[in-house]
Design a protein around this motif. Sequence first.
Motif, PDB file in Angstrom:
ATOM      1  N   SER A  20     -74.759  -4.363 -63.289  1.00 30.06           N
ATOM      2  CA  SER A  20     -75.754  -5.121 -64.061  1.00 30.06           C
ATOM      3  C   SER A  20     -75.325  -6.570 -64.229  1.00 30.06           C
ATOM      4  CB  SER A  20     -75.945  -4.491 -65.439  1.00 30.06           C
ATOM      5  OG  SER A  20     -76.424  -3.184 -65.316  1.00 30.06           O
ATOM      6  N   ILE A  21     -74.027  -6.811 -64.130  1.00 26.69           N
ATOM      7  CA  ILE A  21     -73.487  -8.153 -64.292  1.00 26.69           C
ATOM      8  C   ILE A  21     -73.173  -8.780 -62.938  1.00 26.69           C
ATOM      9  CG2 ILE A  21     -71.603  -9.492 -65.289  1.00 26.69           C
ATOM     10  CD1 ILE A  21     -71.347  -7.223 -67.380  1.00 26.69           C
ATOM     11  N   VAL A  22     -72.613  -7.986 -62.033  1.00 24.69           N
ATOM     12  CA  VAL A  22     -72.226  -8.490 -60.715  1.00 24.69           C
ATOM     13  C   VAL A  22     -73.391  -8.269 -59.756  1.00 24.69           C
ATOM     14  CG1 VAL A  22     -70.559  -8.272 -58.829  1.00 24.69           C
ATOM     15  CG2 VAL A  22     -69.823  -7.947 -61.187  1.00 24.69           C
ATOM     16  N   PRO A  23     -74.023  -9.353 -59.289  1.00 31.87           N
ATOM     17  CA  PRO A  23     -75.247  -9.220 -58.497  1.00 31.87           C
ATOM     18  C   PRO A  23     -75.105  -8.485 -57.159  1.00 31.87           C
ATOM     19  CG  PRO A  23     -74.992 -11.453 -59.284  1.00 31.87           C
ATOM     20  CD  PRO A  23     -73.727 -10.734 -59.597  1.00 31.87           C
ATOM     21  N   VAL A  24     -73.923  -8.435 -56.579  1.00 28.94           N
ATOM     22  CA  VAL A  24     -73.796  -7.783 -55.274  1.00 28.94           C
ATOM     23  C   VAL A  24     -73.716  -6.262 -55.383  1.00 28.94           C
ATOM     24  CG1 VAL A  24     -72.758  -9.776 -54.135  1.00 28.94           C
ATOM     25  CG2 VAL A  24     -71.295  -8.122 -55.265  1.00 28.94           C
ATOM     26  N   TYR A  66     -85.331  -8.888 -58.388  1.00 29.74           N
ATOM     27  CA  TYR A  66     -85.427  -9.720 -57.183  1.00 29.74           C
ATOM     28  C   TYR A  66     -86.501 -10.792 -57.307  1.00 29.74           C
ATOM     29  CZ  TYR A  66     -82.186  -6.782 -54.666  1.00 29.74           C
ATOM     30  OH  TYR A  66     -81.058  -6.128 -54.261  1.00 29.74           O
ATOM     31  N   ILE A  67     -87.542 -10.512 -58.070  1.00 27.14           N
ATOM     32  CA  ILE A  67     -88.667 -11.443 -58.174  1.00 27.14           C
ATOM     33  C   ILE A  67     -88.477 -12.459 -59.301  1.00 27.14           C
ATOM     34  CG2 ILE A  67     -91.138 -11.573 -58.705  1.00 27.14           C
ATOM     35  CD1 ILE A  67     -91.471  -8.912 -57.293  1.00 27.14           C
ATOM     36  N   LEU A  68     -87.852 -12.053 -60.398  1.00 31.37           N
ATOM     37  CA  LEU A  68     -87.743 -12.890 -61.595  1.00 31.37           C
ATOM     38  C   LEU A  68     -87.126 -14.273 -61.353  1.00 31.37           C
ATOM     39  CD1 LEU A  68     -88.375 -12.881 -64.644  1.00 31.37           C
ATOM     40  CD2 LEU A  68     -86.076 -12.015 -65.011  1.00 31.37           C
ATOM     41  N   PRO A  69     -86.003 -14.377 -60.639  1.00 27.83           N
ATOM     42  CA  PRO A  69     -85.444 -15.726 -60.443  1.00 27.83           C
ATOM     43  C   PRO A  69     -86.409 -16.689 -59.746  1.00 27.83           C
ATOM     44  CG  PRO A  69     -83.805 -14.085 -59.893  1.00 27.83           C
ATOM     45  CD  PRO A  69     -85.090 -13.354 -60.109  1.00 27.83           C
ATOM     46  N   ALA A  70     -87.073 -16.218 -58.720  1.00 25.82           N
ATOM     47  CA  ALA A  70     -88.032 -17.077 -58.023  1.00 25.82           C
ATOM     48  C   ALA A  70     -89.220 -17.429 -58.927  1.00 25.82           C
ATOM     49  CB  ALA A  70     -88.529 -16.400 -56.748  1.00 25.82           C
ATOM     50  N   ALA A 151     -83.870 -21.296 -63.889  1.00 26.69           N
ATOM     51  CA  ALA A 151     -83.064 -20.388 -63.070  1.00 26.69           C
ATOM     52  C   ALA A 151     -82.015 -19.673 -63.925  1.00 26.69           C
ATOM     53  CB  ALA A 151     -82.399 -21.154 -61.936  1.00 26.69           C
ATOM     54  N   LEU A 152     -81.389 -20.390 -64.819  1.00 27.71           N
ATOM     55  CA  LEU A 152     -80.393 -19.803 -65.706  1.00 27.71           C
ATOM     56  C   LEU A 152     -81.038 -18.773 -66.636  1.00 27.71           C
ATOM     57  CD1 LEU A 152     -77.500 -19.758 -66.854  1.00 27.71           C
ATOM     58  CD2 LEU A 152     -78.197 -21.596 -68.388  1.00 27.71           C
ATOM     59  N   LEU A 153     -82.190 -19.116 -67.174  1.00 35.33           N
ATOM     60  CA  LEU A 153     -82.903 -18.202 -68.055  1.00 35.33           C
ATOM     61  C   LEU A 153     -83.285 -16.919 -67.321  1.00 35.33           C
ATOM     62  CD1 LEU A 153     -84.085 -17.896 -70.910  1.00 35.33           C
ATOM     63  CD2 LEU A 153     -86.175 -18.936 -70.045  1.00 35.33           C
ATOM     64  N   ALA A 154     -83.716 -17.055 -66.082  1.00 32.35           N
ATOM     65  CA  ALA A 154     -84.079 -15.881 -65.288  1.00 32.35           C
ATOM     66  C   ALA A 154     -82.871 -14.981 -65.073  1.00 32.35           C
ATOM     67  CB  ALA A 154     -84.653 -16.311 -63.940  1.00 32.35           C
ATOM     68  N   PHE A 155     -81.730 -15.577 -64.788  1.00 33.09           N
ATOM     69  CA  PHE A 155     -80.524 -14.782 -64.588  1.00 33.09           C
ATOM     70  C   PHE A 155     -80.132 -14.056 -65.876  1.00 33.09           C
ATOM     71  CE2 PHE A 155     -75.909 -14.300 -64.777  1.00 33.09           C
ATOM     72  CZ  PHE A 155     -75.719 -13.472 -63.685  1.00 33.09           C
ATOM     73  N   ILE A 156     -80.199 -14.746 -66.998  1.00 29.08           N
ATOM     74  CA  ILE A 156     -79.825 -14.141 -68.282  1.00 29.08           C
ATOM     75  C   ILE A 156     -80.779 -13.002 -68.642  1.00 29.08           C
ATOM     76  CG2 ILE A 156     -79.677 -14.572 -70.765  1.00 29.08           C
ATOM     77  CD1 ILE A 156     -78.559 -17.369 -70.036  1.00 29.08           C
ATOM     78  N   VAL A 157     -82.081 -13.214 -68.467  1.00 31.99           N
ATOM     79  CA  VAL A 157     -83.063 -12.173 -68.791  1.00 31.99           C
ATOM     80  C   VAL A 157     -82.885 -10.969 -67.875  1.00 31.99           C
ATOM     81  CG1 VAL A 157     -85.534 -11.627 -68.763  1.00 31.99           C
ATOM     82  CG2 VAL A 157     -84.744 -13.735 -69.824  1.00 31.99           C
ATOM     83  N   GLY A 158     -82.744 -11.213 -66.570  1.00 33.14           N
ATOM     84  CA  GLY A 158     -82.560 -10.122 -65.623  1.00 33.14           C
ATOM     85  C   GLY A 158     -81.301  -9.323 -65.902  1.00 33.14           C
ATOM     86  N   ILE A 161     -81.777  -7.207 -69.102  1.00 28.77           N
ATOM     87  CA  ILE A 161     -82.589  -6.008 -68.865  1.00 28.77           C
ATOM     88  C   ILE A 161     -81.749  -4.940 -68.173  1.00 28.77           C
ATOM     89  CG2 ILE A 161     -84.531  -5.092 -67.515  1.00 28.77           C
ATOM     90  CD1 ILE A 161     -85.959  -7.787 -68.033  1.00 28.77           C
ATOM     91  N   LYS A 162     -80.984  -5.340 -67.158  1.00 30.82           N
ATOM     92  CA  LYS A 162     -80.159  -4.368 -66.432  1.00 30.82           C
ATOM     93  C   LYS A 162     -79.065  -3.788 -67.323  1.00 30.82           C
ATOM     94  CE  LYS A 162     -79.203  -7.085 -63.014  1.00 30.82           C
ATOM     95  NZ  LYS A 162     -78.651  -7.626 -61.744  1.00 30.82           N
ATOM     96  N   LEU A 163     -78.493  -4.605 -68.196  1.00 29.24           N
ATOM     97  CA  LEU A 163     -77.470  -4.091 -69.116  1.00 29.24           C
ATOM     98  C   LEU A 163     -78.048  -3.059 -70.081  1.00 29.24           C
ATOM     99  CD1 LEU A 163     -75.358  -7.249 -69.979  1.00 29.24           C
ATOM    100  CD2 LEU A 163     -74.539  -5.164 -68.893  1.00 29.24           C
ATOM    101  N   VAL A 164     -79.226  -3.335 -70.595  1.00 25.98           N
ATOM    102  CA  VAL A 164     -79.868  -2.388 -71.510  1.00 25.98           C
ATOM    103  C   VAL A 164     -80.162  -1.081 -70.789  1.00 25.98           C
ATOM    104  CG1 VAL A 164     -81.997  -1.949 -72.813  1.00 25.98           C
ATOM    105  CG2 VAL A 164     -80.805  -4.125 -73.074  1.00 25.98           C
TER     106      VAL A 164
END
Length: 181
Positions: A20-24, A66-70, A151-158, A161-164
């Motif tokens: 959830s933290i490490v994107p790869v 995958y869509i949120l950052p864009a 872009a930063l906000l998208a990363f934080i929100v994404g 969500i994954k952490l939750v």
Amino acid sequence: MSTLLVILAFLFLLAGLLGSIVPVIPGPPLGFAGLLLLQWSGHGGFSSAFLLLWAAIIIAVTIIDYILPALMTKRFGGSRAAVIGSVLGLITGIIFFAPTGLLIGPFLGAFAGELINYHFQTRNSEINDTNNPADTISSGYIKALKVAFGALLAFIVGTGIKLVIGALMIFYAVKAMFSAI
């Protein structure tokens, strides 16, 4: 065999939380695989509806991730170059500046991408003599900062969500284990 499946299930769930933290690392799908392993071990006790609901949640979260950052970069006025810069910044940040690079990388990448795009736009267009070049440059920096923030906000929100989702899967797995005792 059942003990091995339980151990593997919790390893997958923990890898899912880390992912959830490490994107790869595909976090939510790994966590869901952990739930399935726990179910197959006989210790899950999950209903089919529960597992189907979690499958739908995991698919939705993965697509959104995958869509949120864009979308957020575009929403904040970013160009394609900013989106590409954000992704490249994220990868560079992970490789060279982990863990802070996870936050700084997408921000700086989107900022640089938008500045490059702005530079090529203003270079290719006619600048009237009435425009002050200093105003043009400062407006480019302001726009690039706005896009980088998106872009930063998208990363934080994404990531949030994954952490939750990852934490909830671990919660249900632990709850299933204790109710099986």
